[in-house]
Scaffold this motif. Structure first.
Motif, PDB file in Angstrom:
ATOM      1  N   THR A  93     -45.482 -30.396  80.780  1.00 57.12           N
ATOM      2  CA  THR A  93     -46.167 -29.757  81.900  1.00 57.12           C
ATOM      3  C   THR A  93     -45.877 -30.609  83.123  1.00 57.12           C
ATOM      4  OG1 THR A  93     -47.915 -28.876  80.484  1.00 57.12           O
ATOM      5  CG2 THR A  93     -48.393 -29.014  82.848  1.00 57.12           C
ATOM      6  N   THR A 151     -42.407 -30.695  74.581  1.00 57.60           N
ATOM      7  CA  THR A 151     -43.025 -29.750  75.518  1.00 57.60           C
ATOM      8  C   THR A 151     -43.529 -30.533  76.718  1.00 57.60           C
ATOM      9  OG1 THR A 151     -44.705 -28.031  75.839  1.00 57.60           O
ATOM     10  CG2 THR A 151     -45.281 -29.833  74.347  1.00 57.60           C
ATOM     11  N   ARG A 199     -49.078 -20.548  77.868  1.00 54.42           N
ATOM     12  CA  ARG A 199     -47.747 -20.323  77.301  1.00 54.42           C
ATOM     13  C   ARG A 199     -47.630 -20.899  75.898  1.00 54.42           C
ATOM     14  NH1 ARG A 199     -44.819 -25.484  79.784  1.00 54.42           N
ATOM     15  NH2 ARG A 199     -46.765 -26.431  80.384  1.00 54.42           N
ATOM     16  N   GLN A 200     -46.756 -20.301  75.152  1.00 54.58           N
ATOM     17  CA  GLN A 200     -46.409 -20.804  73.823  1.00 54.58           C
ATOM     18  C   GLN A 200     -45.753 -22.167  73.975  1.00 54.58           C
ATOM     19  OE1 GLN A 200     -46.402 -19.586  70.462  1.00 54.58           O
ATOM     20  NE2 GLN A 200     -45.450 -21.567  70.013  1.00 54.58           N
ATOM     21  N   ASP A 201     -46.233 -23.132  73.220  1.00 59.75           N
ATOM     22  CA  ASP A 201     -45.622 -24.457  73.199  1.00 59.75           C
ATOM     23  C   ASP A 201     -44.285 -24.355  72.461  1.00 59.75           C
ATOM     24  OD1 ASP A 201     -44.802 -27.000  72.484  1.00 59.75           O
ATOM     25  OD2 ASP A 201     -46.775 -27.650  71.765  1.00 59.75           O
ATOM     26  N   TRP A 234     -53.293 -24.751  81.512  1.00 59.63           N
ATOM     27  CA  TRP A 234     -53.545 -25.589  82.683  1.00 59.63           C
ATOM     28  C   TRP A 234     -54.828 -25.101  83.339  1.00 59.63           C
ATOM     29  CZ3 TRP A 234     -52.308 -29.738  85.448  1.00 59.63           C
ATOM     30  CH2 TRP A 234     -52.507 -29.753  86.835  1.00 59.63           C
ATOM     31  N   GLN A 281     -40.314 -17.916  78.911  1.00 58.61           N
ATOM     32  CA  GLN A 281     -41.351 -18.524  78.072  1.00 58.61           C
ATOM     33  C   GLN A 281     -42.439 -19.191  78.913  1.00 58.61           C
ATOM     34  OE1 GLN A 281     -38.085 -20.579  76.113  1.00 58.61           O
ATOM     35  NE2 GLN A 281     -39.045 -20.110  74.137  1.00 58.61           N
ATOM     36  N   GLY A 282     -42.264 -19.135  80.245  1.00 60.45           N
ATOM     37  CA  GLY A 282     -43.283 -19.709  81.113  1.00 60.45           C
ATOM     38  C   GLY A 282     -43.062 -21.168  81.439  1.00 60.45           C
ATOM     39  N   TYR A 283     -41.926 -21.714  81.036  1.00 60.00           N
ATOM     40  CA  TYR A 283     -41.582 -23.097  81.400  1.00 60.00           C
ATOM     41  C   TYR A 283     -40.809 -23.080  82.711  1.00 60.00           C
ATOM     42  CZ  TYR A 283     -43.197 -25.002  76.965  1.00 60.00           C
ATOM     43  OH  TYR A 283     -43.994 -25.402  75.921  1.00 60.00           O
ATOM     44  N   PRO A 340     -48.665 -27.094  89.754  1.00 59.23           N
ATOM     45  CA  PRO A 340     -47.564 -27.098  88.798  1.00 59.23           C
ATOM     46  C   PRO A 340     -46.224 -27.032  89.533  1.00 59.23           C
ATOM     47  CG  PRO A 340     -49.314 -25.661  88.020  1.00 59.23           C
ATOM     48  CD  PRO A 340     -49.680 -26.076  89.424  1.00 59.23           C
ATOM     49  N   ASN A 352     -52.719 -29.281  75.790  1.00 57.57           N
ATOM     50  CA  ASN A 352     -51.859 -28.819  74.703  1.00 57.57           C
ATOM     51  C   ASN A 352     -52.732 -28.604  73.470  1.00 57.57           C
ATOM     52  OD1 ASN A 352     -50.133 -29.498  72.158  1.00 57.57           O
ATOM     53  ND2 ASN A 352     -48.679 -28.899  73.734  1.00 57.57           N
ATOM     54  N   ARG A 401     -51.102 -20.662  83.444  1.00 58.92           N
ATOM     55  CA  ARG A 401     -49.921 -21.191  82.735  1.00 58.92           C
ATOM     56  C   ARG A 401     -50.172 -21.199  81.227  1.00 58.92           C
ATOM     57  NH1 ARG A 401     -46.029 -25.633  84.122  1.00 58.92           N
ATOM     58  NH2 ARG A 401     -44.666 -23.985  83.388  1.00 58.92           N
ATOM     59  N   VAL A 455     -45.228 -34.558  73.689  1.00 56.25           N
ATOM     60  CA  VAL A 455     -46.021 -33.739  74.621  1.00 56.25           C
ATOM     61  C   VAL A 455     -46.179 -34.581  75.882  1.00 56.25           C
ATOM     62  CG1 VAL A 455     -48.201 -32.557  75.044  1.00 56.25           C
ATOM     63  CG2 VAL A 455     -47.274 -32.639  72.716  1.00 56.25           C
ATOM     64  N   GLU A 515     -49.976 -24.018  75.332  1.00 52.85           N
ATOM     65  CA  GLU A 515     -50.188 -24.864  76.508  1.00 52.85           C
ATOM     66  C   GLU A 515     -51.054 -24.112  77.500  1.00 52.85           C
ATOM     67  OE1 GLU A 515     -49.122 -27.941  77.238  1.00 52.85           O
ATOM     68  OE2 GLU A 515     -47.105 -28.299  76.443  1.00 52.85           O
ATOM     69  N   ARG A 552     -41.891 -35.356  67.894  1.00 53.48           N
ATOM     70  CA  ARG A 552     -42.328 -34.404  68.917  1.00 53.48           C
ATOM     71  C   ARG A 552     -42.903 -35.161  70.099  1.00 53.48           C
ATOM     72  NH1 ARG A 552     -47.777 -31.233  68.734  1.00 53.48           N
ATOM     73  NH2 ARG A 552     -47.534 -29.714  70.384  1.00 53.48           N
TER      74      ARG A 552
END
Lengths: 334, 334
Positions: free
Chosen positions: A233, A231, B299-301, B311, A206-208, A198, B248, B297, A152, B309, A150
């Motif tokens: 940011t 994941t 949000r689900q990781d 910010w 999903q907010g990405y 950002p 995170n 922001r 981050v 996640e 994984r």
């Protein structure tokens, strides 16, 4: 292709196009003819190539006749329209936009990671997103040693990611703020000088944002790891042209920092920059103009027994775009 | 203590001291006498308090005679020397330096998190590190709802963390770079304008800098969670006075973003700032001068079923230092 190539740079006057031109010269790419293509706005300008002054031509449907190789960096919509035409005209297109990256038949290539993928092209080879390239170069050698479970990642992305005019905008904003005036915004939605925000690409459900999903999806494709877990940011910062990334890695087994450092020290395209005594690690100003991705602060994650932290900086225009494209071209002519 | 207090600000002319002075006035802290203390360099200056011009006095061993409350923000070595003297003279010291934070008998207080801890002081109450305060305000309400298993945080820290002169240095560097000159460095080890670098506090054997270990250890103390699991990468960015953090979070169970948003919307000291349509989230320029920590922001990781996640941005001088200290003082006089 013969031993010397008829090359066109599409988007020659942009930040990336300019750098491609410089790299074709400095790396002695075998060019027999060079065509500089741009929009009408830039047509008529001239640019230097190995001491010769070349005209910038306005791109048209006929621009690719007789061309072997197109290095395209003119944005997604222009690539979508013109790349197929260039391919029809017999050229191979290395495209820096996101237009074709996720199409299954289009190879997405970081030469240090998956050079073999470039061979299977059907006319178009995609150059990955800048943040993805820089991260891929650093993570691949570790992933080869022990699969990454994984990632981050938090990014610190320079203005150049939005082009040459964006770099100029940040400077103008800084001038205004230092003079006690309100900064103007044209390219970016918000002031970037002495500020950050950002990444302003469209958000999914999903907010990405798009930039973050590029890191997820492109890394999966480049690594040929469809389930690669990541994941991100993504954040724009008031830096001119090198991106930085704080990367937290999780493995299935412990991965010692000394081993990671040893692996990265021998990895192509990576330069380990760590002076723990001097508290000196990669910085954007030092990565600017460099071919390598600078990696440092390789340390055991104290929050996870199988965690590893690292920090990198890379020239967004160079390895993050132009250099990677030229390296792909070099793979083709090898 | 009586209903009105004899207050001294130690380090009154610094970035934090100036803000404390402003907050004591704007929040109507019950002050019967106010003493502004600083080093010899600033003695003789005057500062405004509620329309009155007050002299800045050079601090001495006798400065604390008759003082009820000292708000100290003059650095660790000065606090180490003077805070015990102030306590001996009968004052309570709220200290903004790192000198006493980890001493077991010294409460480390974020009023939104552990106000009760302030009651058990033995003369000194410590104000946490700025990045820690901002994070603690946002994480505590989530942690109350469901214990946080692990935090991976990357910071984007403004120049003000190194004081008022550091803010000025960044501006001077920007002016130099915009004029095509070399930026000068005096406060920071490297140029910060149009650049960034890992936080330049001393590194421990594990490769974590002091700033990062403050986030780890102080959060553990404030949350009264000795095993709280956290890894941090702290980075200085060319922003003037608000810090940002990409956080995170890992829980034992899924934590829905909508629930997290609902909890944070009602949390003291937090303001949720999210406009997904406009791609508008917390920014340093918007956090500057604000009391609240701006969080967005949420949000689900996508890399972890129990990941979340978020910010945040917060004014480093205000909630990250001066406001938190004044809030502690308000707890004492309640």
């Amino acid at each position: 292709m013969s031993n010397s190539y008829k090359v066109a740079i599409l988007g020659a006057t942009g930040a990336v196009g300019t750098e491609i031109l410089e790299l074709l010269a400095s790396r002695n790419f075998p060019v027999s003819q060079l065509k500089l293509l741009a929009s009408g706005r830039s047509a008529g300008k001239t640019m230097e190539f190995k001491g010769e002054s070349l005209p910038v031509e306005m791109v048209s449907d006929r621009s690719f006749d007789g061309i072997d190789l197109v290095l395209a960096s003119a944005g997604g919509s222009i690539s979508k329209e013109l790349a197929p035409k260039a391919v029809s005209a017999g050229a191979v297109v290395i495209d820096n936009s996101s237009a074709f990256r996720m199409q299954p038949q289009v190879p997405l290539v970081v030469p240090e990671v998956n050079p073999e993928a470039a061979r299977n092209h059907q006319g178009i080879i995609a150059n990955p997103n800048c943040t993805t390239i820089l991260m891929a170069v650093a993570l691949w050698p570790l992933h080869q040693h022990q699969p990454i479970k994984r990632v981050v990642v938090s990014t610190y992305q320079s203005a150049s990611g939005a082009g040459a005019r964006a770099m100029e905008e940040v400077k103008q904003q800084a001038r205004a703020i230092l003079a006690g005036k309100e900064p103007e915004t044209h390219i970016f939605p918000y002031p970037l000088a002495f500020n950050l925000f950002p990444h302003n690409t469209p958000l999914n459900e999903q907010g990405y944002c798009e930039e973050e999903m590029k890191m997820v999806n492109e890394t999966r494709k480049i690594f040929n790891a469809p389930d690669f877990s990541l994941t991100a940011t993504c954040v724009r910062v008031p830096v001119l042209r090198a991106h930085s990334e704080a990367i937290n890695l999780e493995f299935n087994e412990p991965f010692s920092p000394s081993q990671a450092k040893s692996i990265l020290s021998q990895a192509p395209g990576v330069k380990v920059v760590e002076d723990w005594q001097a508290n000196y690690f990669p910085m954007p100003v030092d990565a600017t103009g460099k071919d390598e991705v600078l990696v440092g602060r390789i340390r055991q994650d104290i929050s996870h027994p199988c965690g590893l932290e690292l920090w990198l900086c890379g020239d967004q225009i160079r390895k993050g775009a132009a250099l990677n494209a030229v390296q792909i071209a070099e793979l083709l002519v090898k």
